[in-house]
Design an enzyme around this catalytic site. Structure first.
Site, mmCIF file in Angstrom:
data_model
loop_
_atom_site.group_PDB
_atom_site.id
_atom_site.type_symbol
_atom_site.label_atom_id
_atom_site.label_comp_id
_atom_site.label_asym_id
_atom_site.label_seq_id
_atom_site.Cartn_x
_atom_site.Cartn_y
_atom_site.Cartn_z
ATOM 1 N N PHE A 72 0.846 -1.195 0.000
ATOM 2 C CA PHE A 72 0.000 0.000 0.000
ATOM 3 C C PHE A 72 0.883 1.247 0.000
ATOM 4 C CE2 PHE A 72 -2.642 -3.351 1.571
ATOM 5 C CZ PHE A 72 -3.893 -3.077 1.046
ATOM 6 N N GLU A 73 0.411 2.279 -0.645
ATOM 7 C CA GLU A 73 1.210 3.509 -0.752
ATOM 8 C C GLU A 73 1.525 4.115 0.615
ATOM 9 O OE1 GLU A 73 -1.413 6.947 -2.185
ATOM 10 O OE2 GLU A 73 -2.593 5.168 -2.599
#
Lengths: 255, 319
Positions: free
Chosen positions: A53-54
């Site tokens: 995930f960013e």
């Protein structure tokens, strides 16, 4: 009369996209259907793919369905908990085949996406959340897979705002803009799968889902779309649905 | 007690002025510094200029309460609780605030540049997009204090003669940074558990840093495991104890998001009158953070309390 399928539109989208993940892919995961598709892929087709995930949750286990990319569930027993700088260095790392799942409010024939607004940017009729990391993934990932609800108002001739670059204006346009790799490889919708012509980078119909006709897809697309190469997609199996419903999203939060 | 340890009202009164430029930590529905956000609203600060990457509840509440003049952001949403932040959406659609859109990576680089004391950072993101082509701020705004003279610019890579294009994003040098951490030492050393997000860069891009935290602990305790600390004490200007200070957003190892509250907020925020009532009930009408927690209620606080084996609350009702 065709028999009504025993799955809903979100289920067939998640399974179709999940089938596109390969072992070794490093998946840049957004919210909603993207999370479902990534988890489907890891459980069924590509156990050796990685989800990240960013926000910095890298190689996550996802014991429960997260409701946003900063949900505490993306931080549980990860390979590494970090931050955004580290995540973007994985997204754009040349060693990594990063594959991003993105959704949008509008898409055009070249797979450019709008998640910013409807109407004029300074006087929008409807404002959406904005890029977040979507434009970053569209620019920097090795590959992008797009989710869309297949409607005329979403498959538009001209975007109101180009948030995330697809193939821009077509052949060689990404390169000219200064982008080094990437671009969308497929658009997964409730009606079928679109791909992009190798030469022109224009969207064409690759597959239509069982029970859907190519003409129906044409009718739900504002721009002209080539349907001559289309075949029917592989039916969703009972085994796929069982895993999706019982293991991936048992609380029914997204599906 | 050290001189850095302040109460919420003291911290806001000391550091935040009308027109302050504030960088806010947290991300969408986690570790938003909500307790201090409510205090800013209670003290009726106005004309604030905010910097966030992807933000949710704190941003939405500040905008809804009329405290915000401008925001530079990448995203305003609450995930499944509100795909677009509702008061943000209304304020933009009604032209009540100025806004400038960037990407998450760009905002992160901008905070990072500010923390390093350099004027800009290069990146390959946003090439070909309208983020590059469209400006949101009025021309006059670009002349204001601390506002970059332009949104971004493109140059040819100076280390190559192939005409390779690179985007430059301007540094953020905020007046104040607000972050919410799990632990802070009595002198200010910060420990964040779970994802650090961009909080470390945000913390260092501002003239003054206020850290609210779940627990204030002795510095000697944090020095037993220095690998886990992320900011040294001398960078911190104020430490404020705010247990459950990110509610209704989450805080890893302490509590999950309050899904019921966030769903209630979404339904309330859609209607101007109901939203005004929400502010009266949950912000203006509450005299302290302890009273806020009393209003949330022990039942709800126990419901969202994290299970230490997971860091979140497994099986939490989230529908």
């Amino acid at each position: 009369m065709t028999k009504k399928p025993d799955y809903n539109q979100r289920e067939i989208m998640a399974i179709t996209a999940g089938r596109m993940v390969e072992n070794g892919d490093v998946i840049f995961c957004g919210t909603g259907l993207a999370q479902i598709a990534a988890t489907v892929a890891k459980k069924m087709y590509a156990p050796d793919s990685i989800i990240f995930f960013e926000t910095g949750g890298i190689d996550t286990e996802l014991p429960e369905m997260p409701l946003s990319v900063s949900d505490l569930r993306v931080m549980y027993r990860t390979g590494m908990n970090a931050g955004l700088l580290e995540s973007f260095s994985i997204l754009s790392n040349k060693k990594v085949h990063s594959k991003a799942f993105l959704g949008a409010a509008q898409i055009d024939r070249f797979g450019n996406l709008n998640t910013t607004c409807i109407g004029d940017y300074l006087h929008p009729a409807i404002r959406f959340p904005g890029s977040g990391g979507a434009c970053d993934a569209a620019c920097l990932a090795a590959e992008v897979i797009i989710f869309m609800e297949h409607e005329k108002k979403r498959f538009v001739d001209k975007l109101d705002y180009l948030t995330s670059p697809g193939w821009l204006s077509g052949a060689k346009a990404r390169e000219k803009a200064g982008l080094q790799r990437g671009g969308p490889s497929a658009v997964v919708t409730n009606l079928g799968v679109m791909k992009f012509d190798e030469k022109t980078k224009k969207m064409y119909l690759f597959q239509y889902h069982p029970g859907v006709s190519p003409e129906q897809i044409k009718e739900n697309t504002s721009f002209e779309i080539d349907i001559s190469r289309a075949t029917e997609s592989k039916p969703v199996t009972k085994a796929e649905l069982k895993i999706l419903r019982e293991e991936v999203d048992p609380q029914g939060l997204i599906i | 007690m050290t001189a850095k340890i302040l109460t919420l009202p003291e911290a806001v009164k000391t550091f935040i002025k009308d027109g302050s430029h504030i960088a806010i930590g947290g991300f969408v529905c986690t570790r938003n510094p909500m307790a201090i956000t409510c205090e800013i609203i209670r003290q009726r600060k106005k004309d604030l200029h905010l910097y966030v990457h992807s933000h949710g509840q704190a941003l939405d509440l500040l905008i809804g309460a009329g405290c915000v003049k401008r925001v530079e952001l990448a995203y305003a949403g609450m995930g499944r609780f509100a795909s677009t932040c509702i008061r943000f959406r209304k304020a933009v659609q009604n032209g009540e605030i100025e806004w400038e859109d960037y990407t998450n990576y760009e905002m992160t680089l901008r905070f990072f540049a500010g923390s390093l004391g350099i004027p800009f950072m290069p990146t390959k993101t946003s090439l070909g997009s309208d983020i590059l082509n469209k400006e949101g701020f009025k021309p006059g705004t670009r002349k204001e204090r601390k506002v970059a003279s332009k949104k971004l610019t493109v140059i040819d890579n100076p280390f190559s003669d192939t005409g390779d294009r690179v985007v430059l994003v301007p540094a953020i040098n905020a007046d104040i940074a607000l972050i919410h951490a799990q632990y802070a030492g009595e002198e200010g050393t910060v420990r964040i558990e779970g994802l650090t997000l961009t909080d470390v860069e945000i913390a260092k891009c501002a003239d003054k840093l206020i850290v609210t935290c779940e627990e204030i602990v002795p510095e000697s305790y944090l020095r037993q495991n220095p690998d886990l600390n992320c900011l040294p004490s001398f960078l911190v200007d104020a430490v404020v104890a705010a247990p459950y200070g990110a509610h209704p957003t989450s805080c890893f190892n302490f509590y999950d998001y309050d899904a019921k509250h966030l769903n209630m907020y979404r339904d309330t925020a859609e209607n101007d009158e109901n939203f005004a009532k929400y502010l009266d009930e949950w912000v203006y009408g509450i005299s302290s953070h302890a009273k806020y927690l009393e209003k949330v209620g022990i039942e709800r606080l126990l419901e969202i309390k994290a299970n230490p084996a997971f860091g979140f609350k497994p099986g939490l009702e989230r529908g």
